[in-house]
Structure formats: structure tokens, C-alpha cells
Design an enzyme around this catalytic site. Structure first.
Site, PDB file in Angstrom:
ATOM      1  N   GLU A 754      -3.380  -8.407  -1.283  1.00  0.00           N
ATOM      2  CA  GLU A 754      -3.441  -6.981  -0.944  1.00  0.00           C
ATOM      3  C   GLU A 754      -2.132  -6.383  -1.420  1.00  0.00           C
ATOM      4  OE1 GLU A 754      -2.292  -3.695   0.509  1.00  0.00           O
ATOM      5  OE2 GLU A 754      -2.128  -4.800   2.399  1.00  0.00           O
ATOM      6  N   CYS A 788       1.900   0.402   2.684  1.00  0.00           N
ATOM      7  CA  CYS A 788       1.150   0.348   1.433  1.00  0.00           C
ATOM      8  C   CYS A 788       0.037   1.381   1.422  1.00  0.00           C
ATOM      9  CB  CYS A 788       0.587  -1.052   1.197  1.00  0.00           C
ATOM     10  SG  CYS A 788      -0.296  -1.746   2.596  1.00  0.00           S
TER      11      CYS A 788
END
Length: 995
Positions: A754, A788
Site C-alpha cells: 500500500e 497517505c
């Protein structure tokens, strides 16, 4: 006098038991109440208002119908849309949602018929089964595009004109009429949302001040309470009206409120502080206490406040107000309302993981509490002047009975509602007075407010929604709240679980803290202060130690995998319990080592606990007895999952507890041994987390910690014996890991990665500016932009861009930057000097190549204040900037498809936000963009485990999504076991089966 304090979310059952013991009245009292209420209901049903009102619209377009919902959304947003193209698309989208063409108007009221005609005219070309695209064009050929747009806008204005007393205070005063001996009483409400900027707060202050003077000059010579008043919203007077900013609020807001109160006193007006959400109640009472205590207000009896019966603390608030009145030896006015933000309060408590709800979950409990509070207020006359705001005939009749005498109180109603009820009340009881709560403001501001009133009064359980319905027996409307509840154990709504039980039997919701409850916040802060970690050096592992950890994990793999899945799940659940027990210690370390603010640190502990419990629940199902597959008789076919071997878990510094534990918990639950390599910036958090897992029962041979920098991570990834890697971090490092794994001989092992993204949000002209400002500031600047999922690139339709950018910049300017251990701080430091230098370099580049809208001031150290730059093109932003920097691009509505192409061209696909009321545009955007997490009309950070599984596409990761139902299977291999059950002597089960 001590500050207000009461349990924030007490148990409904205990409250109900107390209220039910005093709810019954004498039979003769009930008979009088029934007679009065029946007469009032008859008046409502006999009403023949040729113009019409709110009740007529609610009956005509019920919120349980598609037309009602479409009308609600249309009313909320249309009049703030400045451009024709967006307005046309919005009108078409909403009118296609309902069958306005074939809607048979039931009402004879002009308001309803005119609105229905305009809406039906505009919807005429949209036929069932057709998509909205193109239909407006066909209609335009018949009657002209401007006519369609004008008809629909006029329908909205027509509705608005009946619900607002005037678009300015002067208009409202003219419509209210001249002061006379029996003139109606009014309380004027200056419309608007809570302030987001200092400029907003000043504008609202000036509006209130001017209105007070205008009302005062027109008020005549009558004395209180028979004088007009004004309602003031505290959140409109301060841009950070929140519990954690209490010190600032008390310093800045109290003098402003005193100044307004002094002005109201000068005109001897009723000055009412409006109610806010539950988490602001204690703060509001602190502000009110400080204001009333000002000696300049001594002797004035017009000060008042609104209190909410749906709040469980309402009785305690009355006690506090009474004590305040006693202390200052003056009368206070108290408006009792039922409450307008019920749905918001329920959701907020669930999101925050509270022990209970601050409001009642059953409307009957609110009604029961309202009557009990009314009785208490009536008993406190004349020190308290009660003002009962209600449109419910039964409530009015009950209060009339309880009051016994006519003096010392009044009723209140919303302008445009309750006309027939109060007209009848005036005929039957000429000595009873009521005050009209009158919104004042532009139709554009009004309609968002109107939608809230429609939701509040148009719900199926609302008296207003059913009072005029002849098919509903009067006896049904006369049922007492106590009878609807029955017994105390039925006080709670059966289909609204407690926040802890939100996810049913599968798992418990993580436990949170309500910062608006002073005792809870103080207790948390004290616990955190007492848990400050002692600093100790943590040394990095050598390559030899890394290899040793993998060897030991390999030896521990089989014993761990062969244990029952239920046992592994139980250990993870024990770990979640320990996390919550030691919440304060983890928060302290997250703040000192990770630079987390209090709310971020608490949220991270909760997320870590959620990961443990979610993967435990998922693992029990996936790794239990396997899945029996269909097949022929005489054999057994089972598909089962099993661990792969040794997983290397490499986690980032921005979520050093939640992501770290989430990776480990998933790998362990799948039956793998784990070697965990945390970020080099946050080694102490990782060490504490590993110690907790071992204490929870995870054996040392199954879980190993290896500290170090990227070189140690690379050595672990390169080891030939590992069975997989789970990684969260930069795209560049993910690529390096992928290349290393691909270059090795031996089994092909999975990489679960990720990574980040240039996350975008689109805002069109239908979006509510205040909502956009809240969500953009949260998405871009919370956690100092070090998520993020954080917003990096904001596209704003140029027709509304100036106002949107102004509000976003103003809201960003109000953020407090500093020491994250201070609960009032919104933006803490970036993680280290290297990160700061990288962000500073980008800011310097942008200063030369973009338009600077905002550059905040940061203290010394690793702090970077929020920055807002405007780009000429989205292509100017070529990489993710991991900090509090927002880039804004304007777009024309005609270029919307180009915006989507620009977003897709980045190659990233992690998170995306869209603010719009046009469903068709939202659906088209979602279908067009390959993005993992899409957030509509909300912020785009803070994905909740098991609710919003998190992960992206393309340059943003491999999937499957963390915290989702497919995540664990990637950590496992599949094994099919096929057994011939008829091998020994035949198929006994088949042969002995009954015919």
C-alpha cells in the site's frame, strides 16, 4: 459556582425508570388534556390556508417518497449555484429521481400547487427509464432552457418565501408589523452556518449587532417578556467553537457575547443563546456562565438560552440554570426544544466509540423527558421564564394542564409552522401567549436551514408529519409517551445498537473518548501525563541478527500454523483489550515519538484495536474447518486456507502503531510467523506493541522484531526463505521490493503493498461551502498532511472558486500549530528534519511557480504550517508531497471530463473525494476513475477498519485492501482435500438413506 458537569451518555433504562414513576396524571387531568388536544388536532385538519405552509409541503412531498427526497436535496443547494450549466444538470438530476410529472396534487394551497406545477413542468420530458442526459435539451426545445431553469428556481424561492420572515432584518420587522398592545411576539434568527473563519465570525457579529439595534428601535414600549428578541448561535461567533479550544473560546468569544448582550439589555430585548450539539454543551454553559456573571448585565431579565429535551442531561442543565439564576438574583428565560440534530448525535457517538448516546434513541423518550422538563421549569417560575417550543398538540395540551395558571410562560413556534394549532389556541385561551421563531436571511442561506427543519419535522415519527392525515386516528396521536415506552427496559431503540455493539456479534467497536466531556478529557490527559515513557536507546539489528530472526521464525512457523484458528483469534482479541487498557501509555509514546496530536493518537490506538478484532473475526470464519465444496456422493471435498510461512512486515512511521499491528495481526491470523521491521523513526512504539502481543499470548517463536533502517529491510526482503512481504510506504521502495522478490530463485511469493498517491478532490457549484471547508482542511492538514490518504490536489469549479478558496484559507488560518501534547493543537510537527527539508524545498518551488493563497506561521523545530497554492494546471504537481501543502486548480464546468483525465493521468489511485449534489455526475466520476477509496460529500481520511477497507490501484498499491474481507486470504495458500468416503466397502450413507 462550579462548572456544569453531568454524565455525558447515561443509561436510558435508569432515566426511563425515574421518568415513568412520575409520568402518570390523574384521570380527570388526562381527560382535559385529551379534550384540548383533540380540539387542536381538529383545527389542524380543518385548516384552509389558501397560501399553504410547511405542513402542506410535508404532506404533499413526504420524505419517505422519491419526490420528497429529491425536493429536499434540490431545495438545499439550487439557489447557491451561480452558473446555468451546473444548475441545469442539477435540476435534471433531481427531477429525474421522482415522478413529478404524474404527481397528483392533493393540497389546494397555492404554495403547494405553484411548486408542484413548476417542478412538474421542469420534469415533463424526463420519462421513466430514461437517463437524465439529453432530456433537458429536448424540453428546452419546447419551452426554452431559461424557462425550465427559472421555473425550478422560482419553485425554490416560493417555498423559501413562506419559511423566512424577511431576507433582511428590516424586511422582517416590516412584515412582523408595528408594536402594539397585543402584537405577536417574535424571536429573530439571523440565518447562517457556524463560522469557519475569523471573517465569518466578524460578519455574523456585525449582523447580530445591527439586528439588535433594529429590533430594539422597533420594539415599542412594552416590557419583558412581551418584547421581541433575537437568537444567537455561539458557533457563528467563533471559528473554532470546540471543547479542545476552550481557553481560546473563553478569551475571544465571551467579550463578544457580553457586548451583544449589553446591546440587547440596552433595548430590554429577549436575548436567547441557541442550542448546539451535545459535545459543545459544557463549553456553551461555560460561556453562558461567564457572560451572565458580567456586572454590566445586572438587573436585566431578558437573557435566555435554549435547551434540548432529547439530551439526557437536560434535567441537569435546568438545575444548573436555576442555580445560576439564584446566584445572580435575576430571572432567566429558557426555551425548551426537543432537538434538531438527532441523526448527527447518533452517528457521532458511533464514530467516537462512546459507551452510550448523549441523546435518547426513541422519540417517545424525548417526548416523555420534554414533559418532565416542562413540569420542572414551570415549578421554577418566576425565577425561570419557560418558553415551550412545540408544534405538537398533545404537548401543548399537557403543558396547559400542568401550568395550572396562565402567567409566567409562553409557547413558541417556527414561522410558517403551527399556524392552525396556535390560531385555535388563541381562540380558546386568549390569555396564553406564544412567540414566533422567525428566520431572517437570504433564500440561499435559508434553504439549507429549511432542509434541516423538514428532516426534523417530516420524519415518519413526527407529529407534524401525521397530524393533518385524516387516515391517522386521533386516538393514535393522543397516545402518551409513557404508554408508547411501556417499561423502562424498552427505553432504547431496538434497532439502534450501542456504539460498542455497532458491528453486532462479530466484534466490539473500539472504545473512544468524548473530548466534549470535561471529566473524560481531563481523565485521559492525566493518564497520559502519568504514562510519559522513559527514553531509552534502541539499537538497530545487524544483518546477522536479521537472518537469525528469520531462521527462528521458520522454526516457529509450523507450531503456530498448526494451532487452531480460534486460539489465534483469541490472542488477537486479548491484544485489543490490552491496547485499550494501556491506551494512555501508547498515546504518550505516539505523541513524543510520532508527533501525534491527541485526537490522532487516540484514533490510532482505536484503529490498532479494530484491526486486531476485525482480523480475529474474519480469521475464525476463513481458517476454521474449511469450506465444503459441492460434488458427487461418496466423497468429501474441502477447500481450506493455511499459512504460507515467514512473512516480513515493513511498516511506516506515519501510523507506527495501527499499520504496524494491522500487518502483523493479519499475517499471524493467517497462520504465518512474522518478522516485523518498523520505521526507523518510531522504534519505541514498535517495541511496546510487540511486547504487548507477546503478553497477549503470541509466542516469541512466531513473532520477531527487527529494528533498523532501510538497509535492514532490504536484507529481510532479500532472504531466500521468506514466504511473503507486506509493506506500506513509498512507491519507490515498493518497486525496489518487487524487483528484489522477482529476482530471487525459488517460490514466487506475494507482495502486499500500500503506497501513496496524488489524492484529488473535486468540488462543484452545488457543494455547501462550509462543508467543503471543513472536509478540505481536515483532509489536507490533519496529521500535518502526513497520511497517505491526505488531500493533495483540489479541483474547484471556477464559478464558486473564489468563495471556496477564501473559506478554506480562512479556516486553515485558524488551526493551531505546536506541541502535540497540548490538546488544543490541531497540527503537530512533521516526523523529522529530512521530511521538513523535503517539504520546504517543494514550498520554495511552488512560491516561484504557483499563486500563494496561504502560508501559515510555524514555531521553530520540525513544524510546517499549512500552505495553499493555486496551480494553473494539475500537471504541475508531479509527485506526492507528504506534508500540509494543498494545491488548488480551478476548472470550468464544460471541462469536467478533462479534470477526470488529469486525475487518471497521474497513475495513482488511492483516495479521491467529491463534493456535489448531482448524483449522475458522482456516479459517472466513480465509474471513470480507478481509485481505491472514494469519499462523497465528506472528508477523505480516516478509513475505518471493516467499514471502509483501505488500499489503492496502480501506483498506489497492489491490494487487497487492509481492513477488508479479502485481505487475510492474500497471506494464505489454498489447499483442497478430496476424500473418497466410499473407499472402504461402499457408500454407506447413500445406501442407508431413507426413501
Amino acid at each position: 459556582m462550579s462548572a456544569f458537569s453531568a454524565p455525558y451518555a447515561p443509561d436510558d433504562t435508569a432515566i426511563a425508570a425515574k421518568l415513568l414513576t412520575t409520568a402518570r396524571l390523574a384521570p380527570e387531568q388526562d381527560a382535559r388534556i385529551d379534550a384540548t388536544a383533540t380540539r387542536l388536532i381538529a383545527a389542524i385538519r380543518a385548516r384552509d390556508d389558501r397560501f399553504g405552509g410547511v405542513e402542506d409541503m410535508l404532506r404533499e412531498y413526504a420524505l419517505s417518497t422519491k419526490e420528497g427526497l429529491a425536493l429536499m436535496v434540490l431545495a438545499e443547494a439550487l439557489l447557491r449555484v451561480p452558473d446555468a450549466r451546473t444548475a441545469d444538470a442539477f435540476i435534471e438530476d433531481k427531477l429525474a429521481d421522482g415522478d413529478f410529472i404524474h404527481h397528483e396534487t392533493k393540497s389546494t394551497a397555492f404554495l403547494v400547487n405553484a411548486s408542484a406545477w413548476a417542478l412538474g413542468l421542469s420534469a415533463r420530458a424526463i420519462q421513466p427509464g430514461e437517463t437524465p442526459q439529453g432530456t433537458l435539451g429536448r424540453l428546452a426545445k419546447r419551452i426554452g432552457l431559461p424557462a425550465v431553469r427559472t421555473a425550478t428556481r422560482q419553485a425554490m424561492r416560493l417555498m423559501g418565501s413562506h419559511f423566512v420572515l424577511g431576507e433582511t432584518i428590516d424586511d422582517a420587522l416590516r412584515r412582523a408589523g408595528k408594536a402594539s398592545e397585543r402584537a405577536p411576539r417574535y424571536s429573530y434568527d439571523m440565518l447562517g452556518e457556524g463560522a469557519r473563519t475569523a471573517e465569518d465570525a466578524q460578519r455574523y457579529y456585525d449582523s447580530y449587532a445591527a439586528a439588535i439595534d433594529a429590533i430594539g428601535h422597533a420594539a415599542g414600549s412594552r416590557s419583558l417578556p412581551d418584547r421581541p428578541g433575537i437568537s444567537v448561535k455561539l458557533s457563528a461567533l467563533h471559528p473554532r467553537y470546540e471543547a479542545v479550544s476552550r481557553s481560546r473560546v473563553m478569551t475571544e468569544l465571551v467579550p463578544r457575547l457580553i457586548a451583544l448582550a449589553q446591546k440587547a439589555k440596552g433595548h430590554d430585548l429577549n436575548f436567547t443563546i441557541d442550542a448546539e450539539e451535545a459535545d459543545r454543551l459544557e463549553l456553551s454553559l461555560d460561556v453562558i456562565d461567564a457572560t451572565i456573571a458580567d456586572v454590566s448585565l445586572k438587573g436585566w431579565e431578558g437573557f435566555g438560552l435554549a435547551i434540548q429535551a432529547y439530551q439526557k442531561r437536560c434535567m441537569a442543565v435546568i438545575d444548573h440554570i436555576d442555580a445560576l439564576a439564584r446566584q445572580h438574583d435575576r430571572r432567566l428565560m429558557v426555551r425548551l426544544v426537543k432537538g434538531a440534530y438527532w441523526d448527527t448525535e447518533i452517528k457521532r457517538a458511533q464514530e467516537r466509540g462512546l459507551d452510550g448516546y448523549p441523546v435518547f434513541t426513541r422519540k417517545a423518550m424525548t417526548d416523555l423527558n420534554y414533559v418532565a422538563c416542562a413540569q420542572k421549569l414551570l415549578a421554577l417560575r418566576p425565577r425561570i421564564f419557560p418558553q415551550f417550543a412545540t408544534h405538537n398538540a398533545l404537548t401543548v395540551a399537557t403543558i396547559l394542564e400542568l401550568a395550572e395558571r396562565s402567567g409566567g410562560y409562553e409557547f413558541q413556534r417556527l414561522h410558517g409552522m403551527g399556524d392552525a394549532l396556535y390560531a385555535q389556541l388563541g381562540k380558546d385561551h386568549p390569555d396564553i401567549r406564544w412567540r414566533t421563531y422567525a428566520p431572517v436571511g437570504s433564500h440561499r442561506d435559508l434553504l439549507a436551514y429549511l432542509v434541516r427543519r423538514l428532516l426534523e419535522n417530516g420524519a415518519n415519527s413526527s407529529f407534524v408529519a401525521v397530524a393533518a392525515d385524516e387516515t391517522v386516528p386521533v386516538a393514535t396521536l393522543l397516545r402518551r409517551p409513557a404508554d408508547l415506552i411501556g417499561s423502562a427496559d424498552h427505553a432504547s431503540h431496538g434497532r439502534i445498537p450501542l456504539p460498542r455493539d455497532l458491528y453486532g456479534n462479530a466484534r466490539v467497536n473500539s472504545s473512544g473518548v468524548e473530548f466534549g466531556e470535561r471529566k473524560a478529557l481531563d481523565r485521559l490527559l492525566a493518564d497520559v501525563a502519568a504514562s510519559k515513557p522513559a527514553s531509552s536507546a534502541i539499537s538497530d539489528a545487524s544483518p546477522a541478527q536479521a537472518n537469525e530472526a528469520i531462521a527462528n521464525a521458520m522454526a516457529g512457523f509450523l507450531p503456530w500454523r498448526q494451532g487452531p484458528a480460534d486460539a489465534r483469534a483469541a490472542l488477537l482479541e486479548r491484544a485489543a483489550d490490552l491496547l485499550e487498557e494501556r491506551r494512555a501509555a501508547f498515546i504518550a509514546l505516539l505523541q513524543s515519538e510520532g508527533g501525534k496530536t491527541l485526537d490522532d493518537a487516540l484514533g490510532e490506538v482505536r484503529e490498532a484495536a479494530d484491526f486486531c478484532r476485525y482480523y480475529a473475526a474474519q480469521g475464525r470464519n476463513l481458517f476454521g474447518n474449511g469450506e465444503v465444496m459441492p460434488g458427487p456422493t461418496g466423497e468429501s471435498n474441502v477447500l481450506q486456507l493455511r499459512g504460507r510461512g515467514v512473512f516480513v512486515a515493513i511498516s511506516p512511521w506515519n501510523f507506527p502503531l495501527a499499520i504496524f499491528l494491522g500487518q502483523i495481526a493479519a499475517a499471524l491470523m493467517a497462520g504465518n510467523a512474522v518478522v516485523a521491521k518498523p520505521a526507523e523513526q518510531t522504534p519505541a512504539i514498535a517495541a511496546m506493541a510487540i511486547a504487548l502481543l507477546h503478553e497477549a499470548g503470541v509466542p516469541a517463536h512466531a513473532l520477531h522484531l527487527v529494528q533498523g533502517d532501510g538497509r535492514i529491510g532490504a536484507a529481510l526482503v532479500a532472504h531466500p526463505a521468506i514466504a511473503g512481504v507486506v509493506f506500506t510506504g513509498s512507491t519507490e521502495v515498493a518497486r525496489a521490493i518487487n524487483r528484489t522478490l522477482a529476482a530471487k530463485d525459488g517460490p514466487i511469493v506475494p507482495l502486499i503493498a500500500e503506497t501513496g498517491g496524488i489524492n484529488a478532490m473535486i468540488v462543484d457549484a452545488t457543494a455547501l461551502p462550509e462543508q467543503v471547508a471543513d472536509d478540505v482542511v481536515t483532509s489536507a492538514f490533519r496529521s500535518a498532511g502526513q497520511r497517505c490518504s491526505a488531500l493533495r490536489l483540489l479541483f474547484v469549479q471556477d464559478d464558486v472558486a473564489d468563495r471556496m478558496i477564501e473559506m478554506i484559507v480562512g479556516a486553515a488560518r485558524e488551526l493551531k500549530i505546536g506541541d502535540p501534547s497540548d490538546p488544543s493543537v490541531h497540527v503537530g510537527p512533521v516526523i523529522d528534519t529530512e521530511a521538513k527539508d523535503r517539504i520546504d524545498a517543494h514550498i520554495a518551488l511552488m512560491r516561484n511557480n504557483a499563486r500563494l493563497h496561504h502560508a501559515g506561521i510555524a514555531p521553530s523545530g520540525n513544524f510546517i504550517a499549512p500552505h495553499v497554492f493555486e496551480l494553473t494546471s494539475a500537471r504541475q504537481l508531479t509527485e506526492e508531497v507528504f506534508g500540509p501543502v494543498l494545491h488548488v486548480v480551478r476548472y470550468r464546468a464544460a471541462d469536467f471530463d478533462k479534470v477526470l483525465s488529469d486525475i487518471a493521468a497521474t497513475g495513482y489511485g488511492l483516495t479521491f473525494g467529491i463534493h456535489s449534489r448531482i448524483d449522475d455526475m458522482i456516479e459517472r466520476t466513480i465509474a471513470r476513475l480507478p481509485i481505491g477509496n472514494v469519499y462523497v460529500n465528506r472528508n477523505m481520511i480516516g478509513a475505518v477498519v471493516g467499514v471502509q477497507p483501505f488500499g489503492g490501484f496502480g501506483l498506489s498499491g497492489t491490494g487487497p485492501k487492509a481492513g477488508g474481507p479479502h485481505y487475510l486470504t492474500r497471506f494464505a495458500t489454498e489447499q483442497t482435500v478430496s476424500i473418497n468416503t466410499a473407499a472402504a466397502g461402499g457408500n454407506a450413507a447413500l445406501m442407508t438413506a431413507n426413501d
